[in-house]
Design a protein around this motif. Structure first.
Motif, mmCIF file in Angstrom:
data_model
loop_
_atom_site.group_PDB
_atom_site.id
_atom_site.type_symbol
_atom_site.label_atom_id
_atom_site.label_comp_id
_atom_site.label_asym_id
_atom_site.label_seq_id
_atom_site.Cartn_x
_atom_site.Cartn_y
_atom_site.Cartn_z
ATOM 1 N N GLY A 256 0.937 -1.273 -0.129
ATOM 2 C CA GLY A 256 -0.142 -0.142 0.008
ATOM 3 C C GLY A 256 0.828 1.261 -0.030
ATOM 4 N N ASP A 257 0.175 2.255 -0.369
ATOM 5 C CA ASP A 257 0.960 3.737 -0.563
ATOM 6 C C ASP A 257 0.885 4.327 1.042
ATOM 7 O OD1 ASP A 257 1.755 6.088 -0.869
ATOM 8 O OD2 ASP A 257 0.496 6.613 -2.550
ATOM 9 N N ILE A 258 2.079 4.455 1.387
ATOM 10 C CA ILE A 258 2.066 5.059 2.888
ATOM 11 C C ILE A 258 2.536 6.268 2.879
ATOM 12 C CG2 ILE A 258 2.629 2.581 3.915
ATOM 13 C CD1 ILE A 258 5.790 3.728 4.085
ATOM 14 N N ASN A 260 2.897 9.936 3.715
ATOM 15 C CA ASN A 260 2.293 10.961 4.545
ATOM 16 C C ASN A 260 1.694 9.917 5.847
ATOM 17 O OD1 ASN A 260 3.119 13.135 3.561
ATOM 18 N ND2 ASN A 260 1.380 13.222 2.255
ATOM 19 N N ASN A 261 2.083 8.722 5.940
ATOM 20 C CA ASN A 261 1.454 7.915 6.856
ATOM 21 C C ASN A 261 2.266 7.217 7.800
ATOM 22 O OD1 ASN A 261 -0.464 6.310 8.342
ATOM 23 N ND2 ASN A 261 -0.567 4.885 6.512
ATOM 24 N N PRO A 262 3.055 8.055 8.558
ATOM 25 C CA PRO A 262 4.332 7.278 9.280
ATOM 26 C C PRO A 262 3.696 6.476 10.203
ATOM 27 C CG PRO A 262 3.969 9.776 10.002
ATOM 28 C CD PRO A 262 3.245 9.478 8.792
ATOM 29 N N GLU A 263 2.355 6.556 10.592
ATOM 30 C CA GLU A 263 1.735 5.631 11.658
ATOM 31 C C GLU A 263 1.845 4.071 11.198
ATOM 32 O OE1 GLU A 263 0.290 8.303 10.340
ATOM 33 O OE2 GLU A 263 0.135 9.573 12.152
ATOM 34 N N ALA A 264 1.862 3.877 9.896
ATOM 35 C CA ALA A 264 1.920 2.395 9.242
ATOM 36 C C ALA A 264 3.261 2.111 9.866
ATOM 37 C CB ALA A 264 1.525 2.733 7.776
ATOM 38 N N ILE A 265 4.195 2.853 9.703
ATOM 39 C CA ILE A 265 5.660 2.459 10.142
ATOM 40 C C ILE A 265 5.829 2.172 11.444
ATOM 41 C CG2 ILE A 265 8.103 3.071 9.721
ATOM 42 C CD1 ILE A 265 7.478 4.468 7.159
ATOM 43 N N ASP A 266 5.273 2.988 12.204
ATOM 44 C CA ASP A 266 5.229 2.858 13.768
ATOM 45 C C ASP A 266 4.663 1.490 14.063
ATOM 46 O OD1 ASP A 266 4.806 2.980 16.411
ATOM 47 O OD2 ASP A 266 3.585 4.954 16.309
ATOM 48 N N LYS A 267 3.233 1.116 13.429
ATOM 49 C CA LYS A 267 2.737 -0.004 13.709
ATOM 50 C C LYS A 267 3.629 -1.317 13.285
ATOM 51 C CE LYS A 267 -0.596 -1.885 11.049
ATOM 52 N NZ LYS A 267 -1.669 -2.212 10.096
ATOM 53 N N HIS A 268 4.025 -1.221 12.187
ATOM 54 C CA HIS A 268 4.859 -2.550 11.927
ATOM 55 C C HIS A 268 6.109 -2.755 12.631
ATOM 56 C CE1 HIS A 268 1.999 -4.198 8.885
ATOM 57 N NE2 HIS A 268 1.775 -2.979 8.583
ATOM 58 N N PHE A 269 6.971 -1.586 12.933
ATOM 59 C CA PHE A 269 7.776 -1.738 13.707
ATOM 60 C C PHE A 269 7.325 -2.478 15.057
ATOM 61 C CE2 PHE A 269 11.049 1.140 11.630
ATOM 62 C CZ PHE A 269 11.976 0.181 11.740
ATOM 63 N N ASN A 270 6.481 -1.904 15.779
ATOM 64 C CA ASN A 270 5.678 -2.637 17.235
ATOM 65 C C ASN A 270 5.626 -3.886 16.774
ATOM 66 O OD1 ASN A 270 4.739 -2.433 19.758
ATOM 67 N ND2 ASN A 270 2.676 -2.211 18.901
ATOM 68 N N HIS A 271 4.892 -4.366 15.449
ATOM 69 C CA HIS A 271 4.528 -5.754 15.519
ATOM 70 C C HIS A 271 5.931 -6.606 15.227
ATOM 71 C CE1 HIS A 271 0.515 -4.776 15.367
ATOM 72 N NE2 HIS A 271 0.165 -5.149 13.946
ATOM 73 N N LEU A 272 7.128 -5.889 14.536
ATOM 74 C CA LEU A 272 8.338 -6.671 14.401
ATOM 75 C C LEU A 272 8.908 -7.037 15.653
ATOM 76 C CD1 LEU A 272 10.351 -7.891 12.721
ATOM 77 C CD2 LEU A 272 11.212 -5.637 12.439
#
Length: 313
Positions: A256-258, A260-272
């Protein structure tokens, strides 16, 4: 509480809950890494993704008329090749295949398309990494025999990289300036006047201090195999060629196109972090890496957040 960081003391994995303010999250997690310098253009919004503005930016960088015409044609080709969305093809590939691993049950209920929470066409699946590496030359990698849900582990073999620092006092400007330095390096900005590649594998590394705040950053470009043995010397003294050793990387991918969506990166680092914790795997606590492939079209994006087993030098 979310567990944003881990430290290793001896053989014990210690969880450190960090209370991060929005400013810190924005600083730490707006991590951009790009496969191909044209996709850096898309991701960093160089020239606003508008051809005329991009052309003006190229001229401002001092490129010749012939080079500008070449870059603009490649820019057009990159857009035109992605004009037709391949939604059906994206939907036909299993999620675990596109990611490179099986998702953890604890994340599934929040993921796209699971349990009927949201209709999923397949456009949010990450582009296959093998397809990206068929398009652009990726650094040599191999499996390491570490398995678990929610991530894939790879060993990236030692190689030469072109590296430039990012001004962290203004990250958006700093990343744009870093982009242009690497762009010039592979486009005749070297002691041989060679065009090293029209696109390349690029990652961004952010280094954290003892307070887990960003203290420095780097954008790094894998030098293609044709120039690996004797890389050209950069003309810009802010670009250096560095020989990096092998590094074990823990990767988590999403599509997906992220923009202007740093929250997506935040979420996936947390999941990792949680996925590694589940397997009792400790990661190096003072560096984060991202890789980003962004092009128009259904299923044409892939972002990977990465943690490392060591300091990766």
């Amino acid at each position: 509480k979310q567990w944003y960081q881990r430290r290793v003391r001896g053989s014990t994995l210690i969880n450190l809950p960090l209370k991060l303010e929005k400013k810190f999250v924005a600083e730490m997690l707006r991590l951009l890494a790009v496969c191909g310098l044209l996709t850096i253009t898309f991701s960093l919004n160089i020239g606003g993704n508008d051809e005329s503005t991009y052309e003006s930016a190229l001229k401002e960088q001092g490129f010749s008329k012939e080079d500008v015409e070449l870059f603009i044609q490649e820019y057009r080709d990159a857009h035109e090749s992605q004009e037709v969305s391949d939604e059906e093809a994206a939907a036909s590939v299993y999620w675990h295949v596109t990611r490179g691993y099986v998702e953890c049950e604890m994340f599934k209920k929040k993921e796209y398309g699971y349990h009927g929470k949201r209709d999923c066409t397949g456009c949010l699946k990450p582009k296959l990494f093998s397809e990206i590496c068929a398009e652009y030359e990726c650094p040599p990698m191999e499996g390491v025999g570490i398995t678990g849900c929610g991530f894939v582990a790879r060993r990236m073999l030692g190689a030469n990289w072109a590296v430039t620092s990012i001004d962290t006092s203004d990250k958006e400007r700093g990343q744009t300036e870093a982009y242009w330095r690497l762009f010039r390096y592979i486009n005749k900005g070297n002691n041989r006047g060679a065009r090293i590649a029209k696109s390349a594998y690029v990652i961004t590394r952010w280094f954290l201090n003892d307070e887990f705040q960003v203290e420095s950053g780097q954008m790094a470009l894998y030098i293609p195999s044709a120039f690996q043995a004797k890389p050209p010397s950069p003309a810009d003294d802010k670009v250096t060629v560095e020989a990096w050793g092998d590094a074990v990387l823990y990767n988590r991918a999403f599509g997906g196109d992220i923009t202007n969506n740093p929250e997506a990166i935040d979420k996936h680092f947390n999941h990792l972090w949680k996925a590694l914790e589940k397997e009792n795997i400790a990661s190096y606590p003072k560096m984060k890496i991202t890789f980003e492939y962004m092009k128009p079209g259904c299923g044409s994006q892939r972002t990977e957040v990465m943690l490392t087993a060591d300091s990766f030098k």
